[in-house]
Design a protein around this motif. Structure first.
Motif, PDB file in Angstrom:
ATOM      1  N   LEU A  31       0.813  -1.215   0.000  1.00 57.44           N
ATOM      2  CA  LEU A  31       0.000   0.000   0.000  1.00 57.44           C
ATOM      3  C   LEU A  31       0.849   1.269   0.000  1.00 57.44           C
ATOM      4  O   LEU A  31       0.531   2.234  -0.691  1.00 57.44           O
ATOM      5  N   GLU A  32       1.940   1.273   0.734  1.00 59.47           N
ATOM      6  CA  GLU A  32       2.768   2.486   0.826  1.00 59.47           C
ATOM      7  C   GLU A  32       3.287   2.941  -0.539  1.00 59.47           C
ATOM      8  O   GLU A  32       3.579   4.114  -0.727  1.00 59.47           O
ATOM      9  N   LYS A  33       3.350   2.032  -1.505  1.00 61.94           N
ATOM     10  CA  LYS A  33       3.828   2.389  -2.844  1.00 61.94           C
ATOM     11  C   LYS A  33       2.845   3.264  -3.608  1.00 61.94           C
ATOM     12  O   LYS A  33       3.243   3.934  -4.565  1.00 61.94           O
ATOM     13  N   ILE A  34       1.562   3.256  -3.189  1.00 58.31           N
ATOM     14  CA  ILE A  34       0.563   4.061  -3.906  1.00 58.31           C
ATOM     15  C   ILE A  34      -0.045   5.152  -3.025  1.00 58.31           C
ATOM     16  O   ILE A  34      -1.066   5.736  -3.374  1.00 58.31           O
ATOM     17  N   VAL A  35       0.584   5.448  -1.898  1.00 55.14           N
ATOM     18  CA  VAL A  35       0.088   6.479  -0.987  1.00 55.14           C
ATOM     19  C   VAL A  35       1.097   7.623  -0.916  1.00 55.14           C
ATOM     20  O   VAL A  35       2.287   7.398  -0.683  1.00 55.14           O
ATOM     21  N   HIS A  36       0.613   8.831  -1.109  1.00 53.58           N
ATOM     22  CA  HIS A  36       1.454  10.027  -0.995  1.00 53.58           C
ATOM     23  C   HIS A  36       1.897  10.181   0.464  1.00 53.58           C
ATOM     24  O   HIS A  36       1.118   9.918   1.384  1.00 53.58           O
ATOM     25  N   PRO A  37       3.127  10.609   0.716  1.00 46.39           N
ATOM     26  CA  PRO A  37       3.620  10.755   2.098  1.00 46.39           C
ATOM     27  C   PRO A  37       2.759  11.660   2.973  1.00 46.39           C
ATOM     28  O   PRO A  37       2.686  11.469   4.188  1.00 46.39           O
ATOM     29  N   ASP A  38       2.100  12.653   2.378  1.00 43.83           N
ATOM     30  CA  ASP A  38       1.258  13.580   3.145  1.00 43.83           C
ATOM     31  C   ASP A  38      -0.226  13.236   3.060  1.00 43.83           C
ATOM     32  O   ASP A  38      -1.073  14.091   3.299  1.00 43.83           O
ATOM     33  N   ALA A  39      -0.551  12.003   2.727  1.00 38.93           N
ATOM     34  CA  ALA A  39      -1.948  11.600   2.551  1.00 38.93           C
ATOM     35  C   ALA A  39      -2.760  11.797   3.823  1.00 38.93           C
ATOM     36  O   ALA A  39      -2.229  11.781   4.940  1.00 38.93           O
ATOM     37  N   THR A  40      -4.062  11.960   3.619  1.00 38.21           N
ATOM     38  CA  THR A  40      -5.018  12.140   4.703  1.00 38.21           C
ATOM     39  C   THR A  40      -6.033  11.008   4.673  1.00 38.21           C
ATOM     40  O   THR A  40      -6.487  10.600   3.602  1.00 38.21           O
ATOM     41  N   PHE A  41      -6.374  10.507   5.860  1.00 38.93           N
ATOM     42  CA  PHE A  41      -7.429   9.504   6.003  1.00 38.93           C
ATOM     43  C   PHE A  41      -8.595  10.130   6.743  1.00 38.93           C
ATOM     44  O   PHE A  41      -8.397  10.751   7.785  1.00 38.93           O
ATOM     45  N   ARG A  42      -9.804   9.973   6.210  1.00 44.45           N
ATOM     46  CA  ARG A  42     -11.010  10.515   6.831  1.00 44.45           C
ATOM     47  C   ARG A  42     -11.898   9.355   7.228  1.00 44.45           C
ATOM     48  O   ARG A  42     -12.493   8.689   6.391  1.00 44.45           O
ATOM     49  N   SER A  43     -11.952   9.117   8.519  1.00 43.19           N
ATOM     50  CA  SER A  43     -12.688   8.002   9.099  1.00 43.19           C
ATOM     51  C   SER A  43     -14.173   8.325   9.220  1.00 43.19           C
ATOM     52  O   SER A  43     -14.536   9.471   9.497  1.00 43.19           O
ATOM     53  N   PRO A  44     -15.035   7.324   9.093  1.00 45.57           N
ATOM     54  CA  PRO A  44     -16.456   7.574   9.320  1.00 45.57           C
ATOM     55  C   PRO A  44     -16.782   7.776  10.801  1.00 45.57           C
ATOM     56  O   PRO A  44     -17.894   8.158  11.152  1.00 45.57           O
ATOM     57  N   PRO A 120     -25.500   1.116   7.989  1.00 48.11           N
ATOM     58  CA  PRO A 120     -26.281   1.893   8.939  1.00 48.11           C
ATOM     59  C   PRO A 120     -25.499   2.161  10.224  1.00 48.11           C
ATOM     60  O   PRO A 120     -24.384   1.645  10.407  1.00 48.11           O
ATOM     61  N   LEU A 121     -26.119   2.908  11.102  1.00 49.48           N
ATOM     62  CA  LEU A 121     -25.462   3.326  12.335  1.00 49.48           C
ATOM     63  C   LEU A 121     -24.997   2.135  13.172  1.00 49.48           C
ATOM     64  O   LEU A 121     -23.870   2.140  13.673  1.00 49.48           O
ATOM     65  N   ASN A 122     -25.822   1.096  13.305  1.00 54.68           N
ATOM     66  CA  ASN A 122     -25.405  -0.028  14.154  1.00 54.68           C
ATOM     67  C   ASN A 122     -24.186  -0.749  13.572  1.00 54.68           C
ATOM     68  O   ASN A 122     -23.347  -1.256  14.299  1.00 54.68           O
ATOM     69  N   GLY A 123     -24.062  -0.783  12.256  1.00 57.67           N
ATOM     70  CA  GLY A 123     -22.878  -1.362  11.625  1.00 57.67           C
ATOM     71  C   GLY A 123     -21.659  -0.489  11.834  1.00 57.67           C
ATOM     72  O   GLY A 123     -20.555  -0.986  12.088  1.00 57.67           O
TER      73      GLY A 123
END
Length: 146
Positions: A31-44, A120-123
């Motif tokens: 995965l690190e090969k296709i991720v920019h060093p400054d990438a952002t992750f937005r969690s639900p 849904p919310l419970n998931g």
């Protein structure tokens, strides 16, 4: 799953194919090969994003061990071919979830932003509990302060 959108930027098409292969094999070591060093992750689970790349890699490498029966169904791309939306379903314990991954790439095909939305919310609650149990205190250090 539907075919990859025809208008994908060539570098994005290559990275997206690699992503699908990693998910299919349940192996995100590359995965690190296709991720920019400054990438952002937005969690639900959080309004604040996580950054840089190690946060994104940690979150995705963990969630792949939590989800069961994970399947992508459809994919869409922006006109410029640098943004994709992948629709998925999975199970978390006895809960079924549906969601989307909204992924932004740069022109080199590196992921710069990865946002996940789930219902849904419970998931979502089941996913949050499972992720918290596996990640403990690892993710908060990556949280971007507003």
């Amino acid at each position: 799953m539907t075919e990859a959108p025809a208008n994908l930027h060539p570098a994005v098409a290559e990275s997206l194919a690699a992503w699908h292969k990693m998910v299919e094999n349940l192996d995100l070591k590359a995965l690190e090969k296709i991720v920019h060093p400054d990438a952002t992750f937005r969690s639900p689970m959080s309004i604040n994003p996580y950054s840089p790349a190690p946060a994104l890699i940690l979150a995705l490498s963990t969630v792949i061990t939590v989800f069961e029966d994970f399947t992508y169904y459809r994919q869409f791309a922006s006109e410029d071919g640098l943004n994709v939306v992948l629709e998925f379903s999975a199970k978390v314990g006895d809960k079924t979830v549906k969601g989307i991954d909204m992924i932004q790439f740069d022109e080199q095909g590196l992921i710069t932003d990865f946002e996940v939305m789930i219902r849904p919310l419970n998931g979502l609650q089941a996913l949050g509990a499972a992720m918290s149990a596996k990640l403990g205190e690892k993710m908060p250090s990556y949280k971007v302060k507003s």
